[in-house]
Design an enzyme around this catalytic site. Structure first.
Site, mmCIF file in Angstrom:
data_model
loop_
_atom_site.group_PDB
_atom_site.id
_atom_site.type_symbol
_atom_site.label_atom_id
_atom_site.label_comp_id
_atom_site.label_asym_id
_atom_site.label_seq_id
_atom_site.Cartn_x
_atom_site.Cartn_y
_atom_site.Cartn_z
ATOM 1 N N GLU A 108 47.440 41.026 52.802
ATOM 2 C CA GLU A 108 48.058 40.900 54.407
ATOM 3 C C GLU A 108 46.532 40.624 54.640
ATOM 4 O O GLU A 108 46.428 41.018 56.195
ATOM 5 C CB GLU A 108 48.835 42.182 54.021
ATOM 6 C CG GLU A 108 49.947 42.138 54.249
ATOM 7 C CD GLU A 108 50.220 40.072 54.964
ATOM 8 O OE1 GLU A 108 51.234 39.974 53.939
ATOM 9 O OE2 GLU A 108 50.229 39.932 55.479
HETATM 10 C C1 LIG Z 1 48.459 42.989 43.898
HETATM 11 C C2 LIG Z 1 48.419 41.567 45.453
HETATM 12 C C3 LIG Z 1 49.186 40.772 46.277
HETATM 13 C C4 LIG Z 1 49.605 39.777 46.713
HETATM 14 N N1 LIG Z 1 50.514 39.685 46.916
HETATM 15 C C5 LIG Z 1 50.794 38.572 47.725
HETATM 16 C C6 LIG Z 1 51.978 37.401 48.348
HETATM 17 O O1 LIG Z 1 52.370 37.958 48.365
HETATM 18 N N2 LIG Z 1 51.152 36.646 49.054
HETATM 19 C C7 LIG Z 1 50.405 36.073 49.319
HETATM 20 O O2 LIG Z 1 49.950 34.698 49.584
HETATM 21 N N3 LIG Z 1 49.151 36.554 48.372
HETATM 22 C C8 LIG Z 1 49.102 37.379 48.039
HETATM 23 N N4 LIG Z 1 47.752 38.578 47.694
HETATM 24 C C9 LIG Z 1 47.299 37.490 47.708
HETATM 25 C C10 LIG Z 1 46.126 38.525 48.718
HETATM 26 O O3 LIG Z 1 46.388 38.427 50.044
HETATM 27 C C11 LIG Z 1 44.666 38.174 48.608
HETATM 28 O O4 LIG Z 1 44.576 38.282 47.993
HETATM 29 C C12 LIG Z 1 43.313 38.297 49.845
HETATM 30 O O5 LIG Z 1 44.397 37.503 51.173
HETATM 31 C C13 LIG Z 1 42.198 38.559 49.585
HETATM 32 O O6 LIG Z 1 42.287 36.784 49.090
HETATM 33 P P1 LIG Z 1 41.136 36.501 48.238
HETATM 34 O O7 LIG Z 1 41.563 37.702 46.310
HETATM 35 O O8 LIG Z 1 40.917 35.255 47.565
HETATM 36 O O9 LIG Z 1 39.786 37.281 47.679
HETATM 37 P P2 LIG Z 1 38.449 36.544 48.590
HETATM 38 O O10 LIG Z 1 38.713 35.566 49.773
HETATM 39 O O11 LIG Z 1 37.619 35.564 47.659
HETATM 40 O O12 LIG Z 1 37.820 38.068 49.373
HETATM 41 C C14 LIG Z 1 36.200 38.169 48.949
HETATM 42 C C15 LIG Z 1 35.492 38.769 49.851
HETATM 43 O O13 LIG Z 1 35.304 38.587 50.301
HETATM 44 C C16 LIG Z 1 35.726 38.314 52.026
HETATM 45 N N5 LIG Z 1 34.972 37.477 52.900
HETATM 46 C C17 LIG Z 1 35.897 36.572 52.678
HETATM 47 N N6 LIG Z 1 35.794 35.919 53.756
HETATM 48 C C18 LIG Z 1 35.359 35.793 54.580
HETATM 49 C C19 LIG Z 1 34.942 36.174 55.353
HETATM 50 N N7 LIG Z 1 34.930 34.946 56.079
HETATM 51 N N8 LIG Z 1 33.717 36.818 56.464
HETATM 52 C C20 LIG Z 1 33.970 37.826 55.623
HETATM 53 N N9 LIG Z 1 34.415 38.075 54.618
HETATM 54 C C21 LIG Z 1 35.072 37.234 54.168
HETATM 55 C C22 LIG Z 1 36.360 39.472 51.130
HETATM 56 O O14 LIG Z 1 37.063 40.297 52.289
HETATM 57 C C23 LIG Z 1 36.471 39.796 50.168
HETATM 58 O O15 LIG Z 1 36.190 41.618 50.612
HETATM 59 C C24 LIG Z 1 47.961 39.622 46.443
HETATM 60 C C25 LIG Z 1 47.075 39.654 46.025
HETATM 61 C C26 LIG Z 1 47.249 41.065 44.956
HETATM 62 C C27 LIG Z 1 46.268 41.403 44.590
#
Ligand SMILES: Cc1cc2nc3c(=O)[nH]c(=O)nc-3n(C[C@H](O)[C@H](O)[C@H](O)COP(=O)(O)OP(=O)(O)OC[C@H]3O[C@@H](n4cnc5c(N)ncnc54)[C@H](O)[C@@H]3O)c2cc1C
Length: 558
Positions: free
Chosen positions: A429
């Protein structure tokens, strides 16, 4: 230790801290009488204690699994889900025209907290449906509403949200899933989505996916994203699920925790979908769902914190170790000062986080009645509640392990599960870092108006240390507004946490004013030990990104 639903504490917050009576006084919520609300909370508490909580370990030990393309759920989950749906808890705040109860989101929030405390992995399922129901109520055509909302509100069908793709996590604008018009008013949706919570399961007759995708020729970034409703089974005009859509579950993610919640890699291969809202305005529609879910996820942190606290307390009053400084010296570890420190810190944090999430829910309810100030207040509180609620969840679960000593890392006690389950709430989220960026970026775009309005409220009754902290936060807010954006982002998390500390002290002060001995004690702890942390956080916030770029990426590796 069996879970005990915190109905009394929630009721205390509603009655004494967050002004729920203002919501009850609104004509739109005339049905939310104190008797009705109490009856719902009491029944939810009973179901959570008797039916849902016993499923928590089962989900951890027997995770959901994929069998011939269908997700099978953990033992007992289907019965647990049915109990939630039959009680109407999926649709407490849904529109009565489609079978919902039409009660305030505050009531949903209180019930969700208890379901999540009983079994977080299962609670994520109705939370997804609730967000979808709200998004459809606001943005779908009447035909879609008529067909889907009765089934979603009854819980016969479940909802999901599909944003994330391998290259598009925090950066949702990078998504590449496509939707091509079929020529009959529907669209062919194609692409792969990852991490989709409850993307498939055997607890409901149908699963309704809300999927973000791009139309041909759509602009890049978030401005070219549209939202589509894609059912697993395409219903006929009477709502009978028929032919299977061209979508599948590729695999389930193996996670640190939350094992009972299937997290799916979803493949859409020209699946038939219906546009929700306007073309290229999908993010606006999805935001309805995401804002609901942000409060919901903040609440998940409170849920787990409460459960982990109860677990640790039960251990602390049972485990004997060393000579204790009170009584005849043969007491249990709860009599050691450091264990007391941890327990009172946990209890004080839980109260502050619970009050904050309920405060946000009340503002959202008042916003629905047309109160513009409440809308601005809710927008400002949303990232704070999401991030602080989940930080409290992680912190309290971690302290719970510490109180158990070595038994904390032995899985049989169940203490570790809380920490594993709650960890993801700080990530999904919108990560807590992204929440802080929202707070110091978009939510301070008004030059600090919403922040200052909240501080006015606090300063109105504050004295002593709380007044000093609120004034320092006012100055820090002015300083943040003057910083360039990357400096704001560098100081965003400490700023958010400082705000949460000051709000927490405000809630505790109100609670202490009732004169209740426990409330007075907790407030004393918060104001003397936790509130002072806000000043250090404000120093960090004002430093912005100073020094963060002095080291190159290579220097970090040196
Ligand atoms: C168990 C689980 C359930 C989930 N359920 C859903 C779901 O139902 N539907 C759905 O659509 N998604 C879902 N997600 C996805 C989840 O919303 C994403 O994992 C989350 O938004 C982070 O994206 P990412 O994993 O690609 O991390 P990344 O975006 O790669 O982030 C990695 C790190 O970099 C930081 N970061 C990234 N961009 C920036 C920025 N611009 N500025 C500063 N810091 C930054 C982040 O804060 C984080 O610390 C789920 C994830 C998990 C693990």
């Amino acid at each position: 230790m069996p879970y005990r639903a915190p109905v009394t504490d929630i009721t205390f917050c509603l009655d004494h801290i967050v002004g729920f009576d203002r919501v009850q006084a609104a004509p739109a919520f005339g049905d939310a009488t104190t008797d009705v609300v109490q009856a719902i909370l009491t029944e939810a508490g009973r179901i959570c204690e008797e039916v849902i909580a016993p499923l928590n370990r089962a989900g951890d030990q027997t995770p959901a699994w994929l069998e011939n393309g269908v997700v099978r759920t953990s033992p007992g989950y289907a019965e647990g889900y049915k109990a939630i749906a039959d009680a109407g808890f999926v649709a407490i705040s849904a529109d009565p025209e489609y079978g919902g109860m039409g009660l305030p989101l505050t009531v949903t929030t209180a019930v969700n907290e208890m379901i999540g405390g009983a079994c977080l992995a299962l609670e994520l399922n109705p939370l997804m449906s609730q967000g979808q129901i709200e998004a459809l109520e606001h943005h779908a055509s009447d035909a879609i509403k008529d067909l889907y909302l009765p089934k979603l509100t009854s819980g016969e069908w479940c909802g999901t949200m599909n944003l994330t793709e391998p290259q598009a996590g925090s950066d949702v604008g990078a998504l590449t899933s496509k939707a091509v018009p079929n020529g009959d008013g529907t669209y062919a949706v194609s692409g792969q989505k990852i991490y989709i919570s409850w993307g498939d399961h055997d607890m409901a007759e149908n699963i309704v996916h809300l999927v973000l995708a791009r139309l041909p020729g759509a602009p890049g970034g978030t401005k070219g994203i549209s939202l589509f409703l894609v059912p697993k089974k395409i219903p006929d005009a009477d709502g009978v699920p028929g032919v299977g859509n061209t979508l599948s579950v590729v695999s389930l993610e193996h996670k640190l925790g939350l094992h009972g919640s299937p997290t799916c890699v979803m493949q859409y291969d020209g699946a038939q979908g219906w546009l929700i809202g306007e073309e290229n305005k999908g993010m606006a529609a999805m935001f309805t769902m995401m804002n609901n879910a942000r409060l919901g996820v903040g609440v998940q942190g409170v849920s787990v914190a409460e459960a982990a606290y109860q677990h640790a307390l039960a251990y602390a009053v049972d485990r004997k170790q060393g000579r204790t400084p009170v009584g005849d010296g043969t007491g249990c570890i709860i009599d050691h000062a450091d264990v007391r420190r941890m327990l009172i810190e946990m209890k004080a944090e839980i109260f502050a986080a619970r009050a904050l999430t309920l405060d946000l829910a009340v503002s959202l309810d008042l916003a629905k009645t047309g109160d513009a100030d409440a809308r601005a207040r809710a927008a400002f509180l949303t990232p704070i509640a999401k991030a602080y609620g989940t930080e409290v969840g992680m912190k309290v679960a971690d302290r719970g392990i510490q109180i158990h000593g070595g038994m904390g890392v032995i899985e049989e006690t169940g203490a570790a599960q809380f920490a594993r389950d709650v960890r993801v709430t700080a990530i999904y989220e919108g990560t807590n870092g992204i929440q802080a960026m929202d707070l110091v970026g978009r939510k301070l775009m008004d030059g600090g108006t919403a922040a200052f309005a909240l501080l006015d409220e606090i300063e109105d009754t504050a004295e002593g240390d709380l007044l000093a902290a609120a004034k320092a936060l006012r100055q820090t807010t002015e300083d943040m507004v003057a910083l360039d954006m990357n400096d704001r982002f560098g100081g965003g998390v400490p700023y958010l946490m400082a705000f949460a500390r000051v709000l927490g002290a405000h809630y505790h002060t109100r609670a202490a004013a009732t004169g209740d001995k426990t409330r007075v004690s907790l407030a004393h702890y918060h104001l003397s030990r936790l509130l002072p942390e806000a000043h250090a956080m404000m120093v960090q916030a004002r430093c912005g990104s100073d020094g963060f770029y002095d080291l190159s990426a290579d220097d970090f590796a040196a």
